[in-house]
Design a protein around this motif. Sequence first.
Motif: not given
Length: 167
Positions: A30-55
């Motif tokens: 609303e203030v800077l006019g940036w575009y949403i590419i991905m809505e807020p979501s939760e990332v959980i520590e697990d064996d998924s590719p994103i979980g492994q990257m975050c670990t």
Amino acid sequence: MMLNKPYPRSFSHIGLSVPNVEEAVKFYTEVLGWYIIMEPSEVIEDDSPIGQMCTDVFGKGWGTFKIAHLATSDKIGIELFEFPNNKAPENNFEYWKTGIFHFCVQDPDIEGLVEKIIANGGKQRMPIREYYPNEKPYKMVYCEDPFGNLIEIYTHSYEFTYSQGAY
């Protein structure tokens, strides 16, 4: 022998830690006019590719966090992170310490953007200043978002502002 000179890399994105990712998305869209590419979501520590990257990045035991992805008009990405038990620093302007202490956006209506930042919970840290008074109309100011991240605003491009190489 010819030396391999590095070529200038493009800037991809910056990650900001915020206390509330939904409020940050609202502020930045609303203030800077940036575009949403991905809505807020939760990332959980697990064996998924994103979980492994975050670990790999945070180490074991990080648990969970929220993330959203935004983009600027010139295709620069903004990652917003909300970590559990996040803490605001006592002093968010420790410019003498190594690390990133601000990011900069460009708006020819610097006064209007400052007013909008203040109206949406941010603050102005200094008066608007001219880089080259009576020579060029290049202005700048430091503000803060409502979460304490420092935002510098330029009226003109970085290249134009510094093209003469001296103040």
